[in-house]
Write an enzyme that holds these catalytic residues in place. Structure first.
Site, PDB file in Angstrom:
ATOM      1  CB  ALA A   1      -0.993   0.043   1.160  1.00 39.04           C
ATOM      2  CB  ALA A   2       4.425   2.092  -0.299  1.00 38.54           C
TER       3      ALA A   2
HETATM    4  O1  RIB Z   1      -1.908  -2.016  -2.871  1.00 37.10           O
HETATM    5  C1  RIB Z   1      -2.112  -2.878  -1.807  1.00 37.10           C
HETATM    6  C2  RIB Z   1      -3.451  -3.513  -1.880  1.00 37.10           C
HETATM    7  O2  RIB Z   1      -3.517  -4.344  -3.010  1.00 37.10           O
HETATM    8  C3  RIB Z   1      -3.789  -4.412  -0.709  1.00 37.10           C
HETATM    9  O3  RIB Z   1      -4.396  -3.731   0.359  1.00 37.10           O
HETATM   10  C4  RIB Z   1      -4.640  -5.495  -1.327  1.00 37.10           C
HETATM   11  O4  RIB Z   1      -5.957  -5.490  -0.863  1.00 37.10           O
HETATM   12  C5  RIB Z   1      -4.552  -5.284  -2.833  1.00 37.10           C
HETATM   13  O5  RIB Z   1      -5.686  -4.698  -3.311  1.00 37.10           O
END
Ligand code: RIB
Length: 305
Positions: A250-251
């Site tokens: 999630a960065a």
């Molecule tokens: O970018 C990270 C995200 O990708 C995660 O939270 C996961 O759910 C996927 O969607």
């Protein structure tokens, strides 16, 4: 008044296993640690924008199940407007299975469920919110026709569109022409242009190729190195912040959510990108997607503001 951000996109529940390394195909690894956390690229962007100081409306679909209920509770506790988060009785909430290795790298598989049913009609229902927004933010975990419909609505009202083209997939010229700010990573930039991004010169060429298709500004994210920007006012590298990575999940989502807020506030471009870089760097120091999105005070402390 807080900047008005609309995010159209996905919501998932992340099932995370932290292990020494990511298992190879056919391999079983023992000794991992399990955590469940709120995720989904769209929801992560929405939460990151809200914590960074934006007034956020989220347009999404979750299942009519315990995961969907939990996700909505989380959005509400972050002050996000959930009027356009639909509970879908026909599909389960999205789920992601994530391995996080000791060095912070990850591997993700997603069962999209209700995210795959977010429709142009859902976006049309939120047309008023999109028209009133400063920035619309999207990614590619929902159908492309829905992304296109939202981009058209925003374009018609002069609302800036930030598109994070993740997960990587080919995009039409019609969609690219509606994008104000495109934020691929190196892999996504290569998939979209055919140009392998190994050095800054490659990033420059890839960004130019995308801008030639009508994208207003291209920001290629380069992980810990920072980002390469190609825009009318500035072209070059904006370095990232050095931190000890615990989980890089999630960065990119946090970067996009924070960037939307900073741009909507009218921060000068390089300052806006530093704001987003700081938010992304803070997010990799913690486990989980939404649990790792920093609050505005933390971002400002990192920037020394
Ligand atoms: O970018 C990270 C995200 O990708 C995660 O939270 C996961 O759910 C996927 O969607």
């Amino acid at each position: 008044m807080a900047s008005r951000i609309v995010v159209v996109g996905s919501s998932n529940t992340d099932m995370i296993i932290q292990a020494a390394r990511i298992p190879r195909p056919g391999e079983t690894i023992l000794g991992g640690q399990f955590t469940m956390a709120a995720g989904g690229k769209g929801a992560n962007q929405a939460v990151a924008a809200a914590r960074a100081g934006g007034s956020v409306t989220f347009v999404a679909r979750v299942g009519d199940d315990v995961f969907g209920e939990q996700a909505i509770k989380g959005f509400v506790s972050d002050g996000i407007d959930v009027a356009y988060v639909t509970k879908d009785a026909e599909a389960a909430s999205g789920v992601a299975l994530i391995f996080v290795a000791a060095d912070g790298e990850n591997s993700i598989g997603v069962a999209s469920g209700a995210n795959g049913r977010l429709s142009p009609a859902d976006v049309q229902a939120a047309a008023g919110a999109i028209a009133a927004a400063d920035v619309l933010v999207m990614q590619l975990e929902t159908p492309l026709e829905t992304v296109q419909a939202a981009a058209e609505l925003a374009h018609a009202k002069g609302v800036r569109v930030i598109l994070n083209p993740a997960p990587a997939q080919p995009l039409s010229d019609a969609l690219l022409a509606r994008v104000s700010v495109l934020t691929p990573n190196e892999t996504e930039a290569e998939l979209l242009t055919g140009i392998k991004v190994d050095r800054d010169e490659d990033a420059g060429r890839a960004a130019q190729a995308l801008r030639a298709k009508g994208v207003g500004m291209v920001i290629i994210t380069l992980g810990a190195r920072g980002v390469f920007v190609s825009s009318d006012e500035f072209t070059g590298l904006v370095p990232g912040f050095k931190v000890q990575a615990v989980d890089t999940t999630a960065a990119g989502d946090v970067f996009n959510g924070a960037l939307a807020v900073a741009m909507a506030e009218g921060q000068p471009l390089v300052e806006a990108i530093r704001f987003a870089n700081a938010a992304a760097a803070l997010s990799v120091t913690k486990l989980g997607a939404q649990p790792s999105a920093p609050r505005r005070a933390e971002i400002q402390a990192m920037l020394g503001r």
